[in-house]
Design an enzyme around this catalytic site. Structure first.
Site, PDB file in Angstrom:
ATOM      1  N   TYR A 118       0.835  -1.201   0.000  1.00  0.00           N
ATOM      2  CA  TYR A 118       0.000   0.000   0.000  1.00  0.00           C
ATOM      3  C   TYR A 118       0.876   1.259   0.000  1.00  0.00           C
ATOM      4  O   TYR A 118       0.668   2.181  -0.788  1.00  0.00           O
ATOM      5  CB  TYR A 118      -0.974   0.010   1.181  1.00  0.00           C
ATOM      6  CG  TYR A 118      -1.599   1.372   1.338  1.00  0.00           C
ATOM      7  CD1 TYR A 118      -2.505   1.842   0.395  1.00  0.00           C
ATOM      8  CD2 TYR A 118      -1.207   2.228   2.365  1.00  0.00           C
ATOM      9  CE1 TYR A 118      -3.026   3.122   0.483  1.00  0.00           C
ATOM     10  CE2 TYR A 118      -1.730   3.506   2.461  1.00  0.00           C
ATOM     11  CZ  TYR A 118      -2.634   3.951   1.512  1.00  0.00           C
ATOM     12  OH  TYR A 118      -3.137   5.230   1.584  1.00  0.00           O
ATOM     13  N   SER A 146      -2.527  13.998   7.103  1.00  0.00           N
ATOM     14  CA  SER A 146      -3.514  13.581   6.104  1.00  0.00           C
ATOM     15  C   SER A 146      -4.910  13.496   6.718  1.00  0.00           C
ATOM     16  O   SER A 146      -5.065  13.149   7.894  1.00  0.00           O
ATOM     17  CB  SER A 146      -3.100  12.197   5.579  1.00  0.00           C
ATOM     18  OG  SER A 146      -4.160  11.601   4.866  1.00  0.00           O
ATOM     19  N   GLN A 154      -3.960  18.339   5.520  1.00  0.00           N
ATOM     20  CA  GLN A 154      -4.308  17.988   4.128  1.00  0.00           C
ATOM     21  C   GLN A 154      -5.780  17.597   4.072  1.00  0.00           C
ATOM     22  O   GLN A 154      -6.266  16.832   4.897  1.00  0.00           O
ATOM     23  CB  GLN A 154      -3.423  16.822   3.666  1.00  0.00           C
ATOM     24  CG  GLN A 154      -3.707  16.305   2.275  1.00  0.00           C
ATOM     25  CD  GLN A 154      -4.781  15.232   2.260  1.00  0.00           C
ATOM     26  OE1 GLN A 154      -5.085  14.638   3.290  1.00  0.00           O
ATOM     27  NE2 GLN A 154      -5.384  15.005   1.105  1.00  0.00           N
ATOM     28  N   TYR A 174      -9.323  16.242   1.936  1.00  0.00           N
ATOM     29  CA  TYR A 174     -10.113  15.734   0.810  1.00  0.00           C
ATOM     30  C   TYR A 174     -11.511  16.292   1.009  1.00  0.00           C
ATOM     31  O   TYR A 174     -11.942  16.552   2.142  1.00  0.00           O
ATOM     32  CB  TYR A 174     -10.176  14.207   0.830  1.00  0.00           C
ATOM     33  CG  TYR A 174      -8.872  13.542   0.442  1.00  0.00           C
ATOM     34  CD1 TYR A 174      -8.337  13.735  -0.830  1.00  0.00           C
ATOM     35  CD2 TYR A 174      -8.176  12.751   1.342  1.00  0.00           C
ATOM     36  CE1 TYR A 174      -7.136  13.135  -1.192  1.00  0.00           C
ATOM     37  CE2 TYR A 174      -6.975  12.150   0.986  1.00  0.00           C
ATOM     38  CZ  TYR A 174      -6.467  12.347  -0.285  1.00  0.00           C
ATOM     39  OH  TYR A 174      -5.280  11.761  -0.637  1.00  0.00           O
ATOM     40  N   THR A 187      -5.802  18.372  -1.715  1.00  0.00           N
ATOM     41  CA  THR A 187      -5.315  17.481  -2.774  1.00  0.00           C
ATOM     42  C   THR A 187      -6.308  17.536  -3.923  1.00  0.00           C
ATOM     43  O   THR A 187      -7.484  17.207  -3.746  1.00  0.00           O
ATOM     44  CB  THR A 187      -5.180  16.043  -2.232  1.00  0.00           C
ATOM     45  OG1 THR A 187      -4.232  16.073  -1.169  1.00  0.00           O
ATOM     46  CG2 THR A 187      -4.703  15.085  -3.308  1.00  0.00           C
ATOM     47  N   LYS A 195      -2.398  20.939  -3.792  1.00  0.00           N
ATOM     48  CA  LYS A 195      -1.418  19.867  -4.002  1.00  0.00           C
ATOM     49  C   LYS A 195      -1.863  18.989  -5.160  1.00  0.00           C
ATOM     50  O   LYS A 195      -3.006  18.519  -5.186  1.00  0.00           O
ATOM     51  CB  LYS A 195      -1.307  19.029  -2.720  1.00  0.00           C
ATOM     52  CG  LYS A 195      -0.453  17.781  -2.852  1.00  0.00           C
ATOM     53  CD  LYS A 195      -0.292  17.103  -1.500  1.00  0.00           C
ATOM     54  CE  LYS A 195       0.524  15.833  -1.605  1.00  0.00           C
ATOM     55  NZ  LYS A 195      -0.212  14.705  -2.193  1.00  0.00           N
ATOM     56  N   SER A 250       2.980  18.046  -7.701  1.00  0.00           N
ATOM     57  CA  SER A 250       2.939  16.697  -7.121  1.00  0.00           C
ATOM     58  C   SER A 250       2.143  15.794  -8.048  1.00  0.00           C
ATOM     59  O   SER A 250       1.187  16.241  -8.692  1.00  0.00           O
ATOM     60  CB  SER A 250       2.242  16.768  -5.749  1.00  0.00           C
ATOM     61  OG  SER A 250       1.931  15.482  -5.269  1.00  0.00           O
ATOM     62  N   HIS A 259       1.074  12.876  -6.577  1.00  0.00           N
ATOM     63  CA  HIS A 259       0.522  11.996  -5.549  1.00  0.00           C
ATOM     64  C   HIS A 259       1.372  10.726  -5.427  1.00  0.00           C
ATOM     65  O   HIS A 259       0.849   9.615  -5.358  1.00  0.00           O
ATOM     66  CB  HIS A 259      -0.928  11.639  -5.911  1.00  0.00           C
ATOM     67  CG  HIS A 259      -1.817  11.300  -4.742  1.00  0.00           C
ATOM     68  ND1 HIS A 259      -3.004  11.913  -4.506  1.00  0.00           N
ATOM     69  CD2 HIS A 259      -1.683  10.392  -3.743  1.00  0.00           C
ATOM     70  CE1 HIS A 259      -3.586  11.403  -3.437  1.00  0.00           C
ATOM     71  NE2 HIS A 259      -2.783  10.471  -2.948  1.00  0.00           N
ATOM     72  N   ASP A 270       6.920  17.585  -4.582  1.00  0.00           N
ATOM     73  CA  ASP A 270       7.219  16.304  -3.937  1.00  0.00           C
ATOM     74  C   ASP A 270       7.304  15.245  -5.026  1.00  0.00           C
ATOM     75  O   ASP A 270       7.039  15.517  -6.196  1.00  0.00           O
ATOM     76  CB  ASP A 270       6.175  15.937  -2.867  1.00  0.00           C
ATOM     77  CG  ASP A 270       4.799  15.581  -3.446  1.00  0.00           C
ATOM     78  OD1 ASP A 270       4.678  15.311  -4.668  1.00  0.00           O
ATOM     79  OD2 ASP A 270       3.826  15.563  -2.678  1.00  0.00           O
ATOM     80  N   GLY A 271       7.742  14.045  -4.647  1.00  0.00           N
ATOM     81  CA  GLY A 271       7.788  12.947  -5.616  1.00  0.00           C
ATOM     82  C   GLY A 271       9.205  12.518  -5.941  1.00  0.00           C
ATOM     83  O   GLY A 271       9.925  13.218  -6.649  1.00  0.00           O
ATOM     84  N   GLY A 290       7.466  11.925   1.548  1.00  0.00           N
ATOM     85  CA  GLY A 290       6.385  11.111   2.097  1.00  0.00           C
ATOM     86  C   GLY A 290       6.856   9.721   2.467  1.00  0.00           C
ATOM     87  O   GLY A 290       7.030   9.399   3.655  1.00  0.00           O
TER      88      GLY A 290
END
Ligand code: HOC
Length: 367
Positions: A26, A108, A130, A132, A158, A234, A256, A258, A289-290, A312
Site C-alpha cells: 500500500y 492527512s 491535508q 479531501y 489534494t 497539491k 505533485s 501523488h 514532492d515525488g 512522504g
C-alpha cells in the site's frame, strides 16, 4: 549489532522486509504499471549538477521561510495516509520528529491519529492539514474547523483525487485498514468503511463512496469562504492549473503527482517543475514532492525553482524502522545531505542555489 542506517535507501530496504506485505505494498504502490512511479526517482538522474567553487562555504544556513514561517531546512513532511500501520505511534511520532527537526508536518485527512491527538503530540511544531472534500460538505467543514482550533497553519487541498488510482497490489491484497486501527478523524461509517474490503481495495471503495468527484474550481471559492487559513493546492502538474490556482487565491501550490499513485503515464514531478515555476513567476510559492530520496535531489528541485520539497514514503520507512526516532533519523540524513550538497556546489544559503546550477542531460549530449 544494530543496523547502520546511513541513507534513505537503507530505511527503504528495512521497511521492505519488516512491514506486512499488504501495508508495504500500500505504501509503496504506484498507479497502473508503475511507470511514473519509477520515473519520479529516475528523472532526478537526468539532471546534472554544475557546482561552483571558491565561494566561501565555511558557514552554511539551510533555513528558509514558508508562508512567512521560518523552517530549518527546505524540506517538509508530506501528508501520507494511515501511519499507524507503520508504527503504533504513527502520525504522532512523525509530527514530533518534524517538530524536533524544525520543519512542517502535514497531517492527512486519512490519518490513524486525530487532528487533536497530533496537535497535542507536537504542540510547538508547524502543522498543516491535508484535505479531501467529502460528498457531505459538513464533513469537510468540520475538519477545517477542527484544524483551525488545533492550531494548524495551512490547509493543503489534494486536487488529483476525484477517484482512487488503479493500485493493482491493493486489489490483489484486498487492502483494508487493519481491524485494530481506525481513521482518527471520524466516527461510525466514515471510519469503519475503510476496515472492510468487499471487492478489491478497501480504500478505493471508501473514496468511491464518500469523496466528491464533482469537485471544480468553483469549490475552491467555497473552501476559501469557510476559512482564513492559507490554502495550498497539491497535485498541480501543468502551468494552466498553476495559473488557475493563483486566480482562485491559492497561497501556494505543490507540484505533485501523488507519489505517482493516481495516474500512470504522467511526468515525474521534477520534469514538470520548471515550466510551472516559470508560469507562476514568483506570484505564489511553489513546492514539489515525488521521488526525493537524497540531498542532491533537494538541491536539484531548488535549482529548478521549488521553494521547498516534501518527502512522504521516506518518513514511513523511518517510522517503520524506529517510530519517532527512525523518522527523526531520516530527516537528519536529509539535513546532512542537503548541507553537503550546498557546501560542495558553492552555496552558503538557499538564495545561492541558482537555475544554471542544474542542467538537463540533453544539454551534455548536444555538446
Ligand atoms: C484518491 C485518494 O493519499 C493514498 C493516500 C490516501 C488516498 C485517499 C484517496 O493512498 O494515496
Amino acid at each position: 549489532m544494530a543496523q547502520q542506517m546511513i541513507c534513505v535507501e537503507d530505511f527503504e530496504k528495512y521497511a521492505y522486509t519488516h512491514l506486512t506485505p499488504s501495508v508495504r505494498d500500500y505504501y509503496n504502490a504506484g498507479a497502473g504499471s508503475e511507470f511514473s512511479l519509477r520515473l519520479n526517482t529516475e528523472a532526478f538522474k537526468k539532471y546534472r549538477i554544475r557546482p561552483r567553487f571558491l565561494r566561501n562555504v565555511s558557514r552554511r544556513d539551510l533555513t528558509t521561510t514558508i508562508l512567512g514561517e521560518k523552517i530549518t531546512m527546505p524540506l517538509a513532511v508530506a501528508p501520507a495516509a494511515m501511519q499507524r500501520m507503520a508504527h503504533p505511534e504513527g502520525e504522532c511520532a512523525n509530527a514530533r520528529a518534524a517538530q524536533e527537526a524544525g520543519t512542517i508536518y502535514t497531517l492527512s485527512t486519512i490519518s490513524t491519529s486525530s487532528i487533536e491527538e497530533v496537535a497535542e503530540a507536537a504542540p510547538k511544531g508547524i502543522k498543516w492539514f491535508q484535505l479531501y472534500i467529502y460528498n457531505d460538505r459538513n464533513v469537510t467543514l468540520n475538519l477545517v474547523k477542527r484544524a483551525e482550533r488545533s492550531g494548524f497553519k495551512a490547509l493543503v487541498l489534494t486536487v488529483d483525487a476525484p477517484l482512487f488510482g488503479d493500485r493493482r497490489a491493493d486489489i490483489r491484497n484486498k487492502f483494508s485498514l487493519p481491524k485494530h486501527l481506525r481513521l482518527g478523524n471520524f466516527d461510525g461509517e466514515l471510519s469503519s468503511k475503510i476496515n472492510n474490503a468487499e471487492s478489491g481495495s478497501g480504500l478505493s471503495e471508501y473514496v468511491h463512496n464518500l469523496f466528491d468527484a464533482s469537485l471544480s474550481w468553483e469549490d475552491i471559492k467555497w473552501l476559501k469562504s469557510i476559512t482564513k487559513l492559507p490554502l495550498v493546492l497539491k497535485g498541480i502538474l501543468t502551468p494552466q492549473d498553476a495559473i488557475l490556482a493563483i486566480k482562485h487565491g491559492a497561497a501556494a501550490i505543490i507540484v505533485s503527482n501523488h507519489g505517482a499513485r493516481q495516474v500512470d503515464g504522467i511526468p515525474a514531478t521534477i520534469e514538470a517543475l520548471s515550466e510551472i515555476v516559470e508560469a507562476v513567476n514568483d506570484r505564489i510559492e511553489v513546492y514539489m514532492d515525488g521521488g526525493v530520496r537524497q540531498g542532491i535531489d533537494v538541491f536539484k528541485a531548488l535549482a529548478l525553482g521549488a521553494r521547498m520539497v516534501f518527502v512522504g514514503r521516506p518518513m514511513l520507512w523511518g517510522l517503520s524502522y524506529g517510530g519517532e526516532k527512525g523518522a527523526r533519523q531520516v530527516l537528519e540524513i536529509f539535513r546532512k545531505e542537503i548541507d553537503l550538497a550546498f557546501a560542495l556546489t558553492g552555496c552558503a544559503s538557499v538564495h545561492d542555489v541558482q537555475k544554471d546550477m542544474v542542467q538537463h542531460e540533453s544539454y551534455y549530449s548536444r555538446l
